[in-house]
Design an enzyme around this catalytic site. Structure first.
Site, PDB file in Angstrom:
ATOM      1  N   GLU A 188     -33.193  21.218   0.937  1.00 58.32           N
ATOM      2  CA  GLU A 188     -31.772  21.155   1.263  1.00 58.32           C
ATOM      3  C   GLU A 188     -31.490  20.411   2.549  1.00 58.32           C
ATOM      4  O   GLU A 188     -32.419  20.584   3.423  1.00 58.32           O
ATOM      5  CB  GLU A 188     -31.071  22.807   1.199  1.00 58.32           C
ATOM      6  CG  GLU A 188     -31.023  23.136  -0.058  1.00 58.32           C
ATOM      7  CD  GLU A 188     -30.376  24.588  -0.023  1.00 58.32           C
ATOM      8  OE1 GLU A 188     -30.228  25.087   1.197  1.00 58.32           O
ATOM      9  OE2 GLU A 188     -29.985  25.287  -0.945  1.00 58.32           O
ATOM     10  N   SER A 235     -27.199  22.194   0.664  1.00 52.44           N
ATOM     11  CA  SER A 235     -26.712  23.314   0.840  1.00 52.44           C
ATOM     12  C   SER A 235     -25.647  23.667   0.401  1.00 52.44           C
ATOM     13  O   SER A 235     -24.559  22.854   0.240  1.00 52.44           O
ATOM     14  CB  SER A 235     -26.818  24.039   2.154  1.00 52.44           C
ATOM     15  OG  SER A 235     -26.311  25.294   2.330  1.00 52.44           O
ATOM     16  N   CYS A 257     -30.295  36.077  -2.847  1.00 53.14           N
ATOM     17  CA  CYS A 257     -30.025  34.899  -2.058  1.00 53.14           C
ATOM     18  C   CYS A 257     -30.518  33.650  -3.114  1.00 53.14           C
ATOM     19  O   CYS A 257     -30.928  33.921  -4.151  1.00 53.14           O
ATOM     20  CB  CYS A 257     -30.849  34.930  -0.738  1.00 53.14           C
ATOM     21  SG  CYS A 257     -29.870  35.862   0.470  1.00 53.14           S
ATOM     22  N   ASP A 258     -30.596  32.560  -2.402  1.00 56.15           N
ATOM     23  CA  ASP A 258     -30.407  31.064  -3.153  1.00 56.15           C
ATOM     24  C   ASP A 258     -31.354  30.937  -4.527  1.00 56.15           C
ATOM     25  O   ASP A 258     -30.863  30.536  -5.406  1.00 56.15           O
ATOM     26  CB  ASP A 258     -30.704  29.910  -2.147  1.00 56.15           C
ATOM     27  CG  ASP A 258     -29.674  29.983  -1.306  1.00 56.15           C
ATOM     28  OD1 ASP A 258     -29.040  30.876  -0.762  1.00 56.15           O
ATOM     29  OD2 ASP A 258     -29.280  28.749  -0.801  1.00 56.15           O
ATOM     30  N   LYS A 259     -32.632  31.039  -4.383  1.00 61.02           N
ATOM     31  CA  LYS A 259     -33.440  30.865  -5.426  1.00 61.02           C
ATOM     32  C   LYS A 259     -33.961  32.063  -6.164  1.00 61.02           C
ATOM     33  O   LYS A 259     -34.652  32.066  -7.324  1.00 61.02           O
ATOM     34  CB  LYS A 259     -34.850  30.133  -4.820  1.00 61.02           C
ATOM     35  CG  LYS A 259     -34.514  29.032  -4.216  1.00 61.02           C
ATOM     36  CD  LYS A 259     -33.463  27.694  -4.828  1.00 61.02           C
ATOM     37  CE  LYS A 259     -33.175  26.679  -3.857  1.00 61.02           C
ATOM     38  NZ  LYS A 259     -32.316  27.392  -2.744  1.00 61.02           N
ATOM     39  N   CYS A 288     -24.915  34.860   2.917  1.00 62.73           N
ATOM     40  CA  CYS A 288     -24.056  34.396   3.836  1.00 62.73           C
ATOM     41  C   CYS A 288     -22.625  33.973   3.228  1.00 62.73           C
ATOM     42  O   CYS A 288     -22.353  33.855   2.011  1.00 62.73           O
ATOM     43  CB  CYS A 288     -24.546  32.740   4.219  1.00 62.73           C
ATOM     44  SG  CYS A 288     -25.976  32.975   5.253  1.00 62.73           S
ATOM     45  N   ASP A 316     -33.282  30.550   2.937  1.00 60.66           N
ATOM     46  CA  ASP A 316     -32.859  28.985   3.226  1.00 60.66           C
ATOM     47  C   ASP A 316     -32.575  28.527   4.624  1.00 60.66           C
ATOM     48  O   ASP A 316     -32.611  27.607   4.894  1.00 60.66           O
ATOM     49  CB  ASP A 316     -31.722  28.486   2.133  1.00 60.66           C
ATOM     50  CG  ASP A 316     -32.532  28.162   0.724  1.00 60.66           C
ATOM     51  OD1 ASP A 316     -33.737  28.997   0.483  1.00 60.66           O
ATOM     52  OD2 ASP A 316     -32.124  27.511  -0.277  1.00 60.66           O
TER      53      ASP A 316
END
Length: 552
Positions: free
Chosen positions: A442, A468, A119-121, A191, A78
């Site tokens: 985002e 985000s 990570c995110d998704k 992150c 992202d």
């Protein structure tokens, strides 16, 4: 065994021949076949080391008597996708990941799954697949990145984004930005703050779908590889005891996850993802329930971007188990919920000690008496919208100001960077929702620019897109219905007064309701920005953010 469908009996001689073509020996074929979904890639910092994690998982499976069978999945970074066309593909990838894991597991009759994520998704996509498949499954993440050190303070990616705004405002020079850029992301891993990836990895523990430590053990520590081996061992226990994802993910565990979410101060994106995962299990997670849980759950942590601490600090303080221990002392968790350890949450927490009260506050001395997220309703968001209130300055908990209306993220960034946004303004970014974007981008760039210019305690931002987990400030996202669906956001005019009232959970357009209705009658849906390819299909199929932006 489910895998008997591809290996047992006279008719399966061709299938066994194909297994042997890949080097499997009869002893391996006879064992339970455990799918290992590997999200490794060379473009995502949180995934660049996952092959090593996968090897540890496979070793654990072999030790416990199973045969690991690795396959790959996609993943979007992202941060790299931010603020250009690439971010339109981020949320879309969640559905693709869920679909691809389902296809691989069903087509090859795996007996169980270990899902290697970070990570995110990727985390919610894998969890959606696990819920859909309802076979023994366990999540193991690659772990968080360490925070960097710059000018004797801890830094992470959000500091770099905000520094760009500071350069634009003349508060920082480009040479200093370059030095920060070198130090902010010092290792592989997701992150370092309580952004979306780490939020979801922590909540996977509270959902019961990951072993203790999954959300917080840093990526670069040997303990992470040991946990991966344990995940491989535990999947065999889940298979032997027929403990499926459906027996673990229940209405109670989703309430537990939301409770931990509020205590940690997680990303607003967790609302989108938990709602989508719950729908895969047949559970309808209504936004009102999020407010009711937030009202009674104290916030025990103050993690970046809302506070000074990072995930490595949370890990040293005992991680998610210690947070859950504190919450359990006020009866805020269902301790009978089953977990991938094979034990209940209560059994897992029995040997966990209390917090020392520093990084994780004790339940009687929280940072805040209520949780980190709020869902707002009002005439501008009839189906709700979400704000990470733990990252909002006290002066912005209520705010009223003129709307500055933009039809895209790019338009807003140009105005913010050009100094056109003034203290008191309410920046409105519309047609960035699931359908309108398409893809519900985002928007870390505009929020970071506002923060970097020193306006995060003076300016609010309202959008049908999303933010985000690294965003801070009065950033209200997921406004539903979105503008492309003819929601009230579509008819906000430049200069209209908008009132944000987070304590009373309201977002209102201070325009006479008859005028709003007249504007809506005259509104015409704009032409879709994209009509072809995966984004075109997504725009035609996706539902509202209030329902998790899942497919119709």
């Amino acid at each position: 065994m489910k895998s008997d469908a591809v290996k047992r009996g006279l008719e399966r001689a061709p299938h066994r021949s194909l297994f042997k073509a890949m080097g499997y020996v009869p002893e391996e074929i006879d064992r339970p076949l455990i799918g290992v979904a590997n999200a490794a890639s060379q473009i995502v910092p949180g995934h660049t080391h996952l092959n090593q994690v996968v090897e540890a998982v496979k070793a654990g499976i072999y030790m416990a008597g199973g045969t690991p069978i690795e396959f790959g999945t996609i993943g979007v970074c992202d941060g790299i996708a931010m603020n250009h066309e690439g971010m339109k593909y981020s949320l879309v990838s969640r559905e693709l990941i869920a679909d691809s894991v389902e296809v691989m597991a069903r087509a090859h009759a795996f007996d169980a799954l270990v899902l290697v994520v970070n990570c995110d998704k990727i985390v919610p996509g894998m969890l959606m697949a696990a819920a859909r498949l309802n076979i023994p499954s366990i999540i193991i993440s690659g772990g968080p990145m360490l925070a960097g050190q710059f000018r004797e303070r801890a830094v992470d990616l959000v500091n770099v984004f905000e520094a760009v705004g500071a350069v634009r405002a003349g508060k920082l020079d480009e040479e200093e930005l370059g030095l920060l850029e070198e130090e902010a992301c010092p290792t592989c891993g997701s992150c370092a703050g309580m952004f979306t990836a780490n939020s979801m990895n922590c909540l996977t523990e509270s959902l019961g779908m990951a072993l203790p430590g999954n959300g917080t053990i840093p990526a670069v520590m040997a303990k992470r590889l040991r946990l991966a081996k344990e995940a491989g061992i535990h999947i065999m226990r889940l298979w032997q005891e027929e403990i499926t994802s459906g027996k673990i993910m229940s209405a109670a565990t989703f309430r537990n996850a939301l409770t931990v979410d509020m205590a940690l101060g997680c990303s607003s994106n967790t609302v989108l993802h938990l709602t989508a995962i719950a729908r895969e299990t047949g559970i309808d997670l209504h936004l009102n329930e999020i407010n009711s849980i937030s009202e009674k759950t104290p916030r025990l942590c103050s993690l970046s971007p809302a506070g000074p601490h990072h995930i490595q600090d949370l890990d040293r303080a005992g991680g998610v188990p210690v947070v859950m221990k504190e919450l359990s002392l006020q009866g805020l968790l269902d301790l009978d919920a089953l977990t991938v350890t094979g034990e209940t949450l209560g059994q897992n927490l029995a040997m966990i000690g209390r917090s020392e009260g520093k990084i994780i506050r004790r339940i009687e001395d929280p940072y805040d008496r209520q949780g980190g997220l709020s869902v707002l309703f009002g005439n501008l968001a009839p189906e709700g919208c979400v704000v990470k209130k733990s990252a909002v300055a006290p002066s912005m908990m209520t705010h009223q100001g003129p709307a500055r209306v933009f039809e895209s993220e790019e338009e807003s960034v140009e105005a913010i960077m050009g100094g056109m946004i003034k203290p008191g303004d309410v920046v409105v970014i519309r047609y960035e929702g699931p359908r309108g974007g398409p893809g519900m981008r985002e928007m870390l760039t505009p929020t970071s620019a506002i923060a970097g210019m020193g306006l995060d305690d003076k300016v609010a931002l309202v959008t049908d897109g999303r933010f985000s987990g690294a965003t801070r400030g009065a950033s209200i996202g997921h406004v539903s219905p979105e503008a492309m669906e003819g929601g009230p956001l579509a008819v906000v005019q430049e200069g209209d007064t908008i009132r944000v009232d987070i304590p009373n959970r309201r977002l209102d357009l201070l325009v006479d309701q008859s005028k709003i209705e007249a504007r809506l009658k005259g509104w015409k849906e704009p032409e879709p920005k994209i009509t072809h390819g995966i984004l075109g299909r997504y725009a035609r199929q996706v539902t509202s953010a209030s329902r998790g932006a899942v497919y119709k």
